[in-house]
Design a protein around this motif. Structure first.
Motif, PDB file in Angstrom:
ATOM      1  N   LEU A 124       0.853  -1.206   0.000  1.00 50.20           N
ATOM      2  CA  LEU A 124       0.000   0.000   0.000  1.00 50.20           C
ATOM      3  C   LEU A 124       0.878   1.242   0.000  1.00 50.20           C
ATOM      4  N   SER A 125       1.905   1.202   0.858  1.00 45.93           N
ATOM      5  CA  SER A 125       2.833   2.326   0.936  1.00 45.93           C
ATOM      6  C   SER A 125       3.507   2.540  -0.421  1.00 45.93           C
ATOM      7  N   THR A 126       4.019   1.461  -1.008  1.00 43.64           N
ATOM      8  CA  THR A 126       4.712   1.566  -2.302  1.00 43.64           C
ATOM      9  C   THR A 126       3.777   2.124  -3.379  1.00 43.64           C
ATOM     10  N   GLY A 127       2.586   1.551  -3.465  1.00 45.89           N
ATOM     11  CA  GLY A 127       1.623   2.002  -4.471  1.00 45.89           C
ATOM     12  C   GLY A 127       1.282   3.471  -4.304  1.00 45.89           C
ATOM     13  N   SER A 128       1.163   3.890  -3.050  1.00 43.87           N
ATOM     14  CA  SER A 128       0.757   5.282  -2.797  1.00 43.87           C
ATOM     15  C   SER A 128       1.814   6.268  -3.291  1.00 43.87           C
ATOM     16  N   LYS A 129       3.091   5.853  -3.244  1.00 48.76           N
ATOM     17  CA  LYS A 129       4.161   6.768  -3.699  1.00 48.76           C
ATOM     18  C   LYS A 129       4.074   7.011  -5.215  1.00 48.76           C
ATOM     19  N   TYR A 130       3.724   5.964  -5.969  1.00 47.61           N
ATOM     20  CA  TYR A 130       3.566   6.127  -7.419  1.00 47.61           C
ATOM     21  C   TYR A 130       2.430   7.105  -7.736  1.00 47.61           C
ATOM     22  N   ILE A 131       1.364   7.043  -6.928  1.00 49.67           N
ATOM     23  CA  ILE A 131       0.230   7.962  -7.131  1.00 49.67           C
ATOM     24  C   ILE A 131       0.636   9.385  -6.744  1.00 49.67           C
ATOM     25  N   GLN A 132       1.285   9.510  -5.568  1.00 47.93           N
ATOM     26  CA  GLN A 132       1.649  10.854  -5.080  1.00 47.93           C
ATOM     27  C   GLN A 132       2.648  11.548  -6.008  1.00 47.93           C
ATOM     28  N   SER A 133       3.470  10.752  -6.680  1.00 45.97           N
ATOM     29  CA  SER A 133       4.462  11.344  -7.595  1.00 45.97           C
ATOM     30  C   SER A 133       3.778  12.016  -8.784  1.00 45.97           C
ATOM     31  N   GLY A 134       2.526  11.633  -9.028  1.00 49.50           N
ATOM     32  CA  GLY A 134       1.788  12.201 -10.152  1.00 49.50           C
ATOM     33  C   GLY A 134       1.969  11.403 -11.438  1.00 49.50           C
ATOM     34  N   GLN A 135       2.870  10.409 -11.414  1.00 46.66           N
ATOM     35  CA  GLN A 135       3.170   9.685 -12.656  1.00 46.66           C
ATOM     36  C   GLN A 135       2.086   8.672 -13.024  1.00 46.66           C
ATOM     37  N   TYR A 136       1.415   8.116 -12.004  1.00 49.22           N
ATOM     38  CA  TYR A 136       0.379   7.111 -12.289  1.00 49.22           C
ATOM     39  C   TYR A 136      -0.931   7.480 -11.588  1.00 49.22           C
ATOM     40  N   LYS A 137      -2.043   7.098 -12.218  1.00 53.85           N
ATOM     41  CA  LYS A 137      -3.363   7.487 -11.686  1.00 53.85           C
ATOM     42  C   LYS A 137      -4.173   6.293 -11.186  1.00 53.85           C
ATOM     43  N   LYS A 138      -3.798   5.088 -11.607  1.00 51.95           N
ATOM     44  CA  LYS A 138      -4.553   3.901 -11.177  1.00 51.95           C
ATOM     45  C   LYS A 138      -3.581   2.761 -10.880  1.00 51.95           C
ATOM     46  N   VAL A 139      -3.413   2.503  -9.595  1.00 49.74           N
ATOM     47  CA  VAL A 139      -2.503   1.446  -9.149  1.00 49.74           C
ATOM     48  C   VAL A 139      -3.306   0.383  -8.405  1.00 49.74           C
TER      49      VAL A 139
END
Ligand code: UT7
Length: 334
Positions: A124-139
């Motif tokens: 969950l933590s890892t996935g959330s970083k990809y979202i917060q970076s703005g690079q991905y919208k659906k993880v």
């Protein structure tokens, strides 16, 4: 600038059909329903039988199908799939790649994440970083384990505890302040001797001898793991409340790893939470390792309200442990 947080916007879950009850276990190893119930809280667990399907990817795909059906997620929009698991389909070739293909996430990349019973909270933590970076919208984050594939059903210290199951969540950006707020993640490698599988890795590759000595099954020194789990899970849960200024009244739900009802009770007590605020399904599923936390969300999703403060807590082999605080983002009408 508005801060982007990663919010859970859809949930799914799946457990296989076959129920292994305490009564049946009484006939398999030297144990009793009373011992299992009072020491762990477990009454039955689900096992994946060959007739139904095989492999952790089977459980994971079923959980995602459940999510798609309920929340109407278009899997071709998913950009990334993380499968948290301690029982990948095979040692090489990530289970996440197979899951992504099977669910039709043809635009996604995927990989597995292994941190024993803390795998899902780490993922969950890892996935959330990809979202917060703005690079991905659906993880997509899946927690899935076929524990029955690594359990020795002649060893009473482990076979009464574990079960098979999977749950999943979709993470999407949120700018209303909902979603993952904070996390405390920890590990301590000096604990690995207490909960492990000796064979099948690079130190002791599989051989005729490792098979003959049952070295490819889970071994646990339960009392030692219990001591560390009960203290550390409660410590990080209390810490995350303190540093986010949350009183026990402010927390609507605790989502604890389902290893032992006594560990769950100790964590809830330290947080000052009544039993009604604690998600529990260990009674019916046993310890599904990476599946426990998302399966709790799956079971309790109808009781959750937008804005609820939810604290996740987990402890597992490695040792690994952690807590994560999120604000629920799904409107009850779903
Ligand atoms: O999810 C990943 C992290 N894992 C955990 O958090 C698990 C933490 N540990 C535990 O939950 C508990 O330690 C267990 C449930 C695994 C075991 O409960 P316990 O109260 O710690 O039992 P114990 O290991 O101290 O064993 C007490 C007695 C022993 O007998 P003696 O030496 O007192 O004669 C065991 O041999 O219970 C015996 N025992 C059993 N008896 C009946 C162990 N397993 C069983 C069994 N049925 N299945």
């Amino acid at each position: 600038m508005t801060q982007v947080k990663a919010a859970i916007t859809a949930v799914g879950g799946f457990v296989p059909e076959f129920r292994l009850t305490n009564k049946v276990l009484e006939g398999m190893v030297d144990t009793t329903d009373d011992w299992i119930t009072t020491r762990t809280g477990i009454k039955e667990r689900r096992l994946l039988k060959k007739e139904e399907g095989s492999g952790t990817s089977y459980l994971a795909v079923k959980a995602v199908e459940n999510m798609v059906e309920r929340y109407g997620v278009d899997t071709s929009d998913i950009e990334m799939v993380i499968v948290a698991t301690a029982t990948p389909d095979m040692p090489v070739a990530a289970t996440a790649c197979k899951v992504a293909t099977d669910i039709g996430a043809k635009n996604a990349f995927g990989y597995d994440l292994m941190a024993a019973c803390s795998s899902f909270i780490y993922a969950l933590s890892t996935g959330s970083k990809y979202i917060q970076s703005g690079q991905y919208k659906k993880v997509l984050v899946v927690g899935a384990d076929q524990m029955s594939s690594i359990i020795d059903y002649t060893d009473r210290t482990t076979c009464v505890i574990f079960g098979d199951g999977a749950g999943c969540v979709l993470l999407e950006p949120n700018t209303e302040g909902l979603g993952i707020q904070d996390e405390i993640l920890r590990s301590d490698g000096s604990g690995r001797e207490y909960l492990k599988i000796d064979a099948g890795g690079s130190i002791l590759p599989a051989s005729a001898e490792t098979v003959a000595t049952n070295a490819h099954y889970v071994k646990q020194e339960g009392r030692q793991v219990f001591k560390f789990a009960v203290t550390n899970m409660a410590d990080v849960s209390e810490q995350i409340m303190k540093r986010n200024n949350l009183s026990s009244d402010d927390v609507q739900w605790l989502v604890p790893h389902q290893a032992n009802l006594r560990i769950i009770d100790a964590t809830a007590n330290r947080m000052g939470l009544d039993k009604e605020k604690v998600m529990i399904n260990i009674t019916r599923y046993g310890n599904t390792t990476s599946g426990t936390l998302p399966l709790c969300l799956y079971d309790y999703q109808d009781q959750l309200k937008k804005g609820d403060n939810i604290v996740f807590a987990a402890f597992g082999g490695g040792f690994t442990w952690g807590s994560l605080y999120l604000k629920w983002a799904i409107d009850p009408k779903n």
